[in-house]
Every structure is written in structure tokens, then in C-alpha cells.
Write a protein that holds these residues in place. Structure first.
Motif, PDB file in Angstrom:
ATOM      1  N   ILE A  55       6.511   9.851  -1.651  1.00 39.66           N
ATOM      2  CA  ILE A  55       5.932   8.513  -1.750  1.00 39.66           C
ATOM      3  C   ILE A  55       5.781   8.036  -0.318  1.00 39.66           C
ATOM      4  N   LYS A  56       4.617   7.505   0.007  1.00 37.23           N
ATOM      5  CA  LYS A  56       4.402   6.965   1.352  1.00 37.23           C
ATOM      6  C   LYS A  56       4.122   5.479   1.248  1.00 37.23           C
ATOM      7  N   THR A  96       4.115   4.207   8.795  1.00 38.58           N
ATOM      8  CA  THR A  96       4.210   4.834   7.474  1.00 38.58           C
ATOM      9  C   THR A  96       5.643   5.304   7.238  1.00 38.58           C
ATOM     10  N   ARG A 111       0.863  -1.184   0.000  1.00 40.51           N
ATOM     11  CA  ARG A 111       0.000   0.000   0.000  1.00 40.51           C
ATOM     12  C   ARG A 111       0.895   1.228   0.000  1.00 40.51           C
ATOM     13  N   SER A 129       0.233  11.342  -8.459  1.00 39.88           N
ATOM     14  CA  SER A 129      -0.695  10.432  -9.143  1.00 39.88           C
ATOM     15  C   SER A 129      -1.730   9.906  -8.170  1.00 39.88           C
ATOM     16  N   SER A 130      -2.925   9.692  -8.682  1.00 39.21           N
ATOM     17  CA  SER A 130      -3.950   9.034  -7.881  1.00 39.21           C
ATOM     18  C   SER A 130      -3.697   7.529  -7.935  1.00 39.21           C
ATOM     19  N   ASP A 131      -4.358   6.795  -7.070  1.00 35.24           N
ATOM     20  CA  ASP A 131      -4.176   5.342  -7.049  1.00 35.24           C
ATOM     21  C   ASP A 131      -4.467   4.706  -8.395  1.00 35.24           C
ATOM     22  N   SER A 186       8.066   7.557   4.749  1.00 36.55           N
ATOM     23  CA  SER A 186       8.043   8.635   3.756  1.00 36.55           C
ATOM     24  C   SER A 186       9.329   8.654   2.954  1.00 36.55           C
ATOM     25  N   LEU A 196      -1.430   5.106 -10.822  1.00 43.51           N
ATOM     26  CA  LEU A 196      -0.159   4.482 -10.462  1.00 43.51           C
ATOM     27  C   LEU A 196      -0.027   3.095 -11.070  1.00 43.51           C
ATOM     28  N   SER A 241       1.186   5.621  -1.556  1.00 42.11           N
ATOM     29  CA  SER A 241       0.617   6.781  -2.243  1.00 42.11           C
ATOM     30  C   SER A 241       1.767   7.563  -2.861  1.00 42.11           C
ATOM     31  N   HIS A 242       1.435   8.320  -3.904  1.00 39.28           N
ATOM     32  CA  HIS A 242       2.419   9.133  -4.627  1.00 39.28           C
ATOM     33  C   HIS A 242       1.819  10.515  -4.818  1.00 39.28           C
ATOM     34  N   SER A 243       2.588  11.546  -4.531  1.00 39.54           N
ATOM     35  CA  SER A 243       2.084  12.922  -4.596  1.00 39.54           C
ATOM     36  C   SER A 243       1.523  13.306  -5.958  1.00 39.54           C
TER      37      SER A 243
END
Length: 153
Positions: free
Chosen positions: A123-124, A142, A69, A75-77, A144, A80, A71-73
Motif C-alpha cells: 500500500i502506498k 510516499t 491518495r 486493486s485498481s483505484d 510504503s 478500492l 494505491s494498493h497492489s
């Protein structure tokens, strides 16, 4: 005139063929270490045309790529795309595998824009069952990952 054009084209092709990559910082460090009873996972990364999160895994772990799991600043899920490489061989993200000894896992993250193109991208990696030591997740907080400051490059 034609000679100048050819010289300019050669220079342009040389510049485009350079593979400039930029280091990423994981929790403020160039390499982030996760130690478990099963062994060690070192996380680091680079940003070029894609962002790469790399892990040197040493020990006995089970990896479930489809459980990652993040996330990227930029792009939405749904935008990606992730590609997983074990020792530089592309692997199917829908199949788990065991690590016994030393292995390198690379994750190529294709986003709308790689981190080094922006100013404050991150990116998290979220806690998940992505890498397990026995029944215990290795990533429990999490993590970072950011682009290293241009001033320190």
C-alpha cells in the motif's frame, strides 16, 4: 456418523471464527513516526479480511479524508473502498475535521485481496493534503506499507 459430522462442524466454525490478523510494516518499521510543529502522527497497520492503516494523532491537525491518495497492489483505484473511523466511530469521508489532542484514525481498505494473502503486496500513501499542520501537508513523501515477512511472524 452424525456425531463425527457435528464435531467437524464445530471445529470448522471455531477455526473460521478466529480473527487472525497480520502486522504490516510502514517504511520497514512496525510504527512510523511523523513529527511536525503541530504534534506527532504515528502510522501502523494490520491485515486481516481487510487492510487497516491506523494513525495515532497527538497535536493540532486538520484532516481531509477525501484528499487521501493511495494505491494498493491488489486493486485498481475503482475497486478500492476506504472507510474512515475516528476513535472507532465511522465518519463521512467527505467532511474534514480538526484534531486537538489525542485521537485515533483508522482507515479500513477493502481491496480485491488483503496484503497478507499475497507475496509482495504494498500500500502506498502518496503526498497529499490528507493531514495538514497549518497549511503544510504532514505526508510529504510516499510512504510504503508492506506485509511483515512470514518468517518473522
Amino acid at each position: 456418523m452424525k456425531k463425527k459430522l457435528i464435531v467437524y462442524l464445530i471445529i470448522l466454525l471455531n477455526l473460521l471464527s478466529c480473527d487472525a490478523s497480520y502486522p504490516l510494516l510502514v517504511e520497514g518499521r512496525s510504527k512510523y513516526n511523523l513529527s511536525e510543529d503541530c504534534g506527532v502522527v504515528d502510522i501502523y497497520g494490520t491485515s486481516a479480511l481487510s487492510d487497516w492503516v491506523e494513525m495515532d494523532i497527538d497535536g493540532n491537525f486538520v484532516v481531509f479524508p477525501d484528499s487521501l491518495r493511495l494505491s494498493h497492489s491488489y486493486s485498481s483505484d475503482s475497486d478500492l473502498k476506504m472507510y474512515f473511523y475516528l476513535n472507532d466511530n465511522l465518519i463521512d469521508k467527505n467532511h474534514s475535521f480538526s484534531v486537538c489532542g489525542r485521537e485515533q484514525l483508522k482507515i479500513r481498505i477493502s481491496a480485491k485481496m488483503p496484503l497478507h494473502w499475497g507475496n509482495v503486496g504494498v500500500i502506498k500513501l502518496f503526498p497529499s493534503n490528507f493531514i495538514l499542520c497549518g497549511d503544510k501537508p504532514v505526508i510529504s513523501d510516499t510512504i510504503s506499507i508492506v506485509r511483515k515477512s512470514r518468517r518473522s511472524l
